[in-house]
Design an enzyme around this catalytic site. Sequence first.
Site, PDB file in Angstrom:
ATOM      1  N   LYS A  88       0.855  -1.192   0.000  1.00  0.00           N
ATOM      2  CA  LYS A  88       0.000   0.000   0.000  1.00  0.00           C
ATOM      3  C   LYS A  88       0.894   1.247   0.000  1.00  0.00           C
ATOM      4  CE  LYS A  88      -4.068   1.788   2.535  1.00  0.00           C
ATOM      5  NZ  LYS A  88      -4.948   1.540   3.703  1.00  0.00           N
ATOM      6  N   SER A 110      -9.828   1.538   2.496  1.00  0.00           N
ATOM      7  CA  SER A 110      -8.910   2.330   1.678  1.00  0.00           C
ATOM      8  C   SER A 110      -7.867   1.503   0.936  1.00  0.00           C
ATOM      9  CB  SER A 110      -8.192   3.340   2.551  1.00  0.00           C
ATOM     10  OG  SER A 110      -7.354   2.680   3.495  1.00  0.00           O
ATOM     11  N   SER A 148     -10.086  -0.925   6.607  1.00  0.00           N
ATOM     12  CA  SER A 148      -9.455  -0.666   5.308  1.00  0.00           C
ATOM     13  C   SER A 148      -8.766  -1.870   4.672  1.00  0.00           C
ATOM     14  CB  SER A 148      -8.451   0.481   5.425  1.00  0.00           C
ATOM     15  OG  SER A 148      -9.133   1.708   5.418  1.00  0.00           O
TER      16      SER A 148
END
Lengths: 512, 481
Positions: A79, A154, A178
């Site tokens: 990420k 996310s 997330s």
Amino acid sequence: MSLLDGGVAELAAAVRSRQVSAAEVLEEALARIEEAETELHCFNTVMLEAARAQAEAVDGAIAAGRDPGQLAGVPVALKDNMCTRGTPTTCSSKILQNWVPPYDGTVVRRLAEAGAVAVGKTNLDEFAMGSSTENSAFGPTRNPWDLGRVPGGSSGGSAAAVAAGLVPLSFGSDTGGSIRQPASFCGVVGVKPTYGLVSRYGLVAFASSLDQIGSFGATVADAALALEVAAGHDPLDSTSLDLPAPRLVEALGEGVEGLRVGVVDDFLAEVAPSCSLAAVAAAEALAAAGASCENVSIPEMLLGLPAYYIIAPAEASSNLARYDGVRYGLRVDGPDVETMNARTRAAGFGAEVRRRIMIGTYALSAGYYDAYYGQAQRARTILIRAFDAAYERFDVLVAPSTPSSAFAFGAKTEDPIEMYMSDLCTIPSNLSGHPAVSVPFALDSDGLPVGVQVLAPALGEPVMLRVAAALEAVAPPGVRGPVRPAASSSAVATGGGGGGRAGEGGGEVAGG
Amino acid sequence: MAEYETVVGLEVHCELSTRTKLFCGCANAFGAEPNTNVCPVCLGLPGSLPVLNEQAVELAMRIGEALHCEIRPSIFHRKNYFYPDMPKDYQISQYDEPINVDGLLELPDGSRVGIVRAHMEEDTGKTTHVGGGGRIHEAGHSLVDYNRAGVPLVEIVSAPDITSAAQARAYVAELRAILVATGASDGRMEEGSLRVDANVSIRRAGSDELGTRCEVKNLNSLRSLGRAIEHEADRQASLVDSGERVTQETRHWDENASRTHSLRSKEEAYDYRYFPEPDLVPLVPDEALRQRASSALGLMPAARRARLQAALGGAEHARALMDQIGTVIELSLDDLVLAASAGGADPKHALNRAANELASQGERARALDPVSFASLLALESSGTLSATQVKAVLPELVEHGGDPAEVARRHGFEQLGTEELESAIDGVISASPTEWERYVSGDARIAGFLAGQVMKATRGRANGKVVAEALAARRAGVSAR
């Protein structure tokens, strides 16, 4: 079948035994990324040079008779809020668009030390604030099951990259869901570990008391192995638990005989029927496998969402203060420092980030602190006590992962509260610091995957993942990736769609 | 003015003498090239996290111990405000659960000042505004040095128990001596190791109520501190006398203009939005650390004063010597005085030379060998060397050491022969007959002049005491005739 589509342990074994080179594995992953990226946009940066250098180093180590480690030659995606030395780390924000960290985060370093090959930095909602990746400053990621739908967020890029088979493993961060929400939307396994099990050093902070790095994999075994490598005490993170990394993989097959499973009632009425049905079906499956299952009402669970939307923005308002244009990242000049600060932040942060900074600043202000932040912390304490009471009766809890399956682009962008509701079922575990995993368990009427959560008390990862593995074993076929990018079947697609291949609606299931 | 009394509370920021910074491994060093002692943590780079420095905790506990505080489990908060020299735009500081609370400091005159708290926090970087007279709003640009960012501080907050500028100075001087004695700080105000803010208010004499206070900043020396408090109390008194109110605000002391001016009012004060620092865990010092902190404490200034007083024959005898005692304690020369006394020197003589001649040598005077100090004092009291000669010899002894008699010889400080002295006195009598007549006729006030003339004629080689005796002997001879 390509080694990329098998298990991670098998892939690493093949690399270690020189059945295939890390370089070959990497090139296949890069080719898949290149083919899919224009449609999916999983990545902000593909680390071509660094990845090739690392693959070469892994192959060199093996040739020299050294063992590069448990993840030898395994391509992983990170990420883009995990600091990577020499590679931009943007948090999908304009304010950090060109920022290159001078250091590796602890997890990034541990992965490299275990022989993993980081191939790129995945897209996210700006600073991990969002549930769809639509808040990325660089455009959304698309769900490989249906290009007209969001991958969740996310950590949408990391979930979609594994779902599409571009990489067998990826890492994300989970502050309110997330990891688990996009895992559910994309039909992959996503683990949020116990707070403190995985070091946060090098994870760009959103809400420090809630943030935790975790793994995505096509299977529970893959995600568990990734977590084993990432976990363990780190002296650079004061909140890191001073414990050795747990053994997670070896006990996965031990079954659920005799385990006490509680099914959290309180969410069932709050979510779409496909999601509550999946949770109920999961409980039935566990009962059939020898666990004792019982419904349990924990109404305090519903305190989670409002408490979270005070605590997380409050911490964020402080964590994001440093993006002021003085030292790094974007700077928009002004006649004096205050104006420069204000202009930089106005231009550099997107609407959702600005909204949360405003909420958090307000909640911490003199005169409001006790009514908002203080009250939210009290709610958090009440929730933790309720969890503790439940875990006196149950080994694990089962709950829906999300209130719905993947929604269409634009479906919730006009209504922030509606978007916030996406994290209803996942937030309590962040507030309590407990581990939770989302495992694909059903398909809804649109053919979209639906995940089920298994929750456990602090450091309950071994039993939690055992239960998840048992669910995985009996899940209906076709509920998980990898899938090839599919064009939209959604009539309400308003943004981000297009470019998908026709005739593949409904999600062609290639794995499982 | 007499109808008001001044009430002062002081906030003293003390930089701790740790090897490394409060939350990272960067060197805690003054004077390095700008931005060389920095890392991702003290620069507040995204993703970095603080880890508490145990040595800083131990030094903070020593301070708490020395100030008779209750040392408690504590937590850190974030103090949020934007400023370019703060890398994270928040400062990690202790707020409502500090490590040290409820202490006291006893001043040399016996008065006591309460210590409300002594808490830990990180220092900021240092901004230099270039152009526009160095003020942020008029500067062309600003340079920031983050070497100081993350340096450990202890902020010591006194109760509003101080009632005069002189007492405020005495408090800071005593606190400084304590901080140096604990080993927690080098106490250098000129390098910013010790920084003082004063909360000043006035009230009608005899009243128990506290008036509205102003916080005065930029007090870079004891002198500034005293002058600023006096000025601020006067300013507030004239306001009240003319029927106006004192408004709560932060004021800046301008040393050159000798006045304070307003920086910001209460309404403009920052809302720091304190909340518990989630990146750190609660600090609960264990028994081992407590033991280490208290056993590492050196002798405190009050105990050292008592030791000196005892050597000087008790508090009664020492009362007139308080200034000199204060000076030698501040410079840590008391051990030298005591050692010289133990070696046979007169304690008062040793104190006097240490507080005057040695003090002017600064900190390096501590290096002086007590044995050589004692033998130098012996040479002086036996009349072999004059006071002037002793003063000339001391710097060299401090610098290079050695035998005082040998050093004195090298300086040409041979003892003056009786013959030479008598002929010098002859010369003075014939050059100043009027003064000599006055002396002979009993005018004692002229003795000093004559002795000075003799000293001048011998270029300082004569011993003042011996000269006075020789002059008196001559006069006795004249009178006898």
